[in-house]
Design a protein around this motif. Structure first.
Motif, PDB file in Angstrom:
ATOM      1  N   SER A  65       0.875  -1.168   0.000  1.00 15.86           N
ATOM      2  CA  SER A  65       0.000   0.000   0.000  1.00 15.86           C
ATOM      3  C   SER A  65       0.912   1.218   0.000  1.00 15.86           C
ATOM      4  N   ARG A  66       1.009   1.891  -1.130  1.00 14.90           N
ATOM      5  CA  ARG A  66       1.907   3.048  -1.247  1.00 14.90           C
ATOM      6  C   ARG A  66       1.404   4.226  -0.412  1.00 14.90           C
ATOM      7  N   SER A  67       0.077   4.405  -0.338  1.00 14.41           N
ATOM      8  CA  SER A  67      -0.464   5.533   0.413  1.00 14.41           C
ATOM      9  C   SER A  67      -0.164   5.400   1.902  1.00 14.41           C
ATOM     10  N   LYS A  68      -0.050   4.168   2.371  1.00 10.99           N
ATOM     11  CA  LYS A  68       0.222   3.933   3.792  1.00 10.99           C
ATOM     12  C   LYS A  68       1.701   3.687   4.065  1.00 10.99           C
ATOM     13  N   GLY A  69       2.510   3.591   3.027  1.00  6.76           N
ATOM     14  CA  GLY A  69       3.935   3.286   3.226  1.00  6.76           C
ATOM     15  C   GLY A  69       4.115   1.948   3.925  1.00  6.76           C
ATOM     16  N   TYR A  70       3.401   0.940   3.406  1.00 11.26           N
ATOM     17  CA  TYR A  70       3.278  -0.311   4.151  1.00 11.26           C
ATOM     18  C   TYR A  70       3.314  -1.485   3.187  1.00 11.26           C
ATOM     19  N   SER A  71       3.999  -2.538   3.620  1.00  9.40           N
ATOM     20  CA  SER A  71       4.028  -3.786   2.885  1.00  9.40           C
ATOM     21  C   SER A  71       4.016  -4.935   3.877  1.00  9.40           C
ATOM     22  N   TYR A  72       3.567  -6.067   3.432  1.00 10.09           N
ATOM     23  CA  TYR A  72       3.765  -7.279   4.226  1.00 10.09           C
ATOM     24  C   TYR A  72       4.128  -8.437   3.334  1.00 10.09           C
ATOM     25  N   LEU A  73       4.837  -9.378   3.936  1.00  9.67           N
ATOM     26  CA  LEU A  73       5.181 -10.648   3.301  1.00  9.67           C
ATOM     27  C   LEU A  73       4.402 -11.731   4.036  1.00  9.67           C
ATOM     28  N   LEU A  74       3.646 -12.504   3.294  1.00  8.93           N
ATOM     29  CA  LEU A  74       2.822 -13.559   3.876  1.00  8.93           C
ATOM     30  C   LEU A  74       3.407 -14.912   3.485  1.00  8.93           C
ATOM     31  N   LEU A  75       3.701 -15.721   4.468  1.00  8.50           N
ATOM     32  CA  LEU A  75       4.242 -17.048   4.221  1.00  8.50           C
ATOM     33  C   LEU A  75       3.229 -18.084   4.704  1.00  8.50           C
ATOM     34  N   LYS A  76       2.825 -18.961   3.789  1.00  8.38           N
ATOM     35  CA  LYS A  76       1.828 -19.981   4.119  1.00  8.38           C
ATOM     36  C   LYS A  76       2.503 -21.348   4.241  1.00  8.38           C
ATOM     37  N   GLU A  77       1.807 -22.258   4.906  1.00  4.51           N
ATOM     38  CA  GLU A  77       2.287 -23.646   5.026  1.00  4.51           C
ATOM     39  C   GLU A  77       3.763 -23.673   5.404  1.00  4.51           C
ATOM     40  N   LEU A  78       4.068 -23.024   6.500  1.00  2.00           N
ATOM     41  CA  LEU A  78       5.450 -22.842   6.903  1.00  2.00           C
ATOM     42  C   LEU A  78       6.198 -24.166   7.018  1.00  2.00           C
ATOM     43  N   GLN A  79       7.441 -24.126   6.539  1.00  2.07           N
ATOM     44  CA  GLN A  79       8.337 -25.271   6.641  1.00  2.07           C
ATOM     45  C   GLN A  79       9.553 -24.860   7.462  1.00  2.07           C
ATOM     46  N   MET A  80      10.217 -25.844   8.023  1.00  2.00           N
ATOM     47  CA  MET A  80      11.377 -25.555   8.879  1.00  2.00           C
ATOM     48  C   MET A  80      12.429 -24.772   8.098  1.00  2.00           C
ATOM     49  N   LYS A  81      12.540 -25.042   6.791  1.00  4.03           N
ATOM     50  CA  LYS A  81      13.546 -24.359   5.984  1.00  4.03           C
ATOM     51  C   LYS A  81      13.239 -22.866   5.781  1.00  4.03           C
ATOM     52  N   ASP A  82      12.025 -22.450   6.177  1.00  9.03           N
ATOM     53  CA  ASP A  82      11.687 -21.031   6.079  1.00  9.03           C
ATOM     54  C   ASP A  82      12.285 -20.214   7.217  1.00  9.03           C
ATOM     55  N   SER A  83      12.886 -20.880   8.165  1.00  5.86           N
ATOM     56  CA  SER A  83      13.582 -20.162   9.246  1.00  5.86           C
ATOM     57  C   SER A  83      14.732 -19.365   8.630  1.00  5.86           C
ATOM     58  N   ALA A  84      14.631 -18.056   8.737  1.00  4.82           N
ATOM     59  CA  ALA A  84      15.588 -17.166   8.078  1.00  4.82           C
ATOM     60  C   ALA A  84      15.256 -15.741   8.493  1.00  4.82           C
TER      61      ALA A  84
END
Lengths: 109, 114
Positions: A65-84
């Motif tokens: 959202s450029r007007s809010k100066g905001y972003s998010y990253l959504l990670l689904k079905e988390l796996q152990m290898k996503d630890s980072a």
């Protein structure tokens, strides 16, 4: 000054969903990147957003959202290898890449 | 595979002893970057080359120098390393350096200063 804010650390459970937020104040905006960085390794590219909305790429999605100066990253079905660490970075009006300090994501079984 | 290569992966030097880190790329990208990253901090851009055009960040210490003899290679020279220079040094490349240009990183060189 220019600033990128992300939570320092988050914890989530394997198989769950997690949302990592990023807010930015920069002199101009020419796009926002998310990078993944495993401990002791180089950042690897995950996503790029320049228009408002959600970009989906497999288990990972990124929202802007450029007007809010905001972003998010959504990670689904988390796996152990996503630890980072997940770094948010913004291209400012001078095409300088301004980096956040990263969010360390810990995945528990 | 096209890639960004950094050598060595781990470098140990003594306080004040010059050290050179190297980066090469097979992507044929115009832009090459050197970043310094300390633990749990954001990467800090030291300088970048747009082709042969050198761009130094204002707060990069004079102790850090760089050379790009050709498109494929770029070197980071630390003339007199101090304890505070111990960090991961990341080399990255991008095609043209524009706003939609993704930066591709090498594996990094972890520098220890004794």
């Amino acid at each position: 000054g220019q600033n990128i804010d992300q939570p320092t650390e988050m914890t989530a459970t394997e198989g769950a969903i997690v949302q990592i937020n990023c807010t930015y104040q920069t002199s101009g905006f020419n796009g926002l990147f998310w990078y993944q960085q495993h401990a002791g390794e180089a950042p690897t590219f995950l996503s790029y957003n320049v228009l408002d909305g959600l970009e989906e790429k497999g288990r990972f999605s990124s929202f802007l959202s450029r007007s809010k100066g905001y972003s998010y990253l959504l990670l689904k079905e988390l796996q152990m290898k996503d630890s980072a660490s997940y770094l948010c970075a913004v291209f400012d009006s001078n095409y300088q890449l301004i980096w956040g300090a990263g969010t360390k994501l810990i995945i528990k079984p | 595979d096209a890639m960004v290569i950094q050598n060595p992966r781990y470098q140990v030097t003594q306080f004040g002893k010059p050290v050179t880190l190297s980066c090469s790329q097979t992507l044929n990208h115009n832009v090459m970057y050197w970043y310094q990253q300390k633990s749990s901090q954001a990467p800090k851009l030291l300088f970048h080359y747009y082709d042969k055009d050198f761009n130094n960040e204002a707060d990069t210490p004079d102790n850090f120098q760089s050379r790009r003899p050709n498109t494929s290679f770029c070197f980071l020279d630390i003339r007199s390393p101090g304890l505070g220079d111990a960090a991961m040094y990341l080399c990255a490349t991008s095609r043209v350096g524009g706003p939609t240009d993704t930066q591709y990183f090498g594996p990094g060189t972890r520098l220890t200063v004794l």
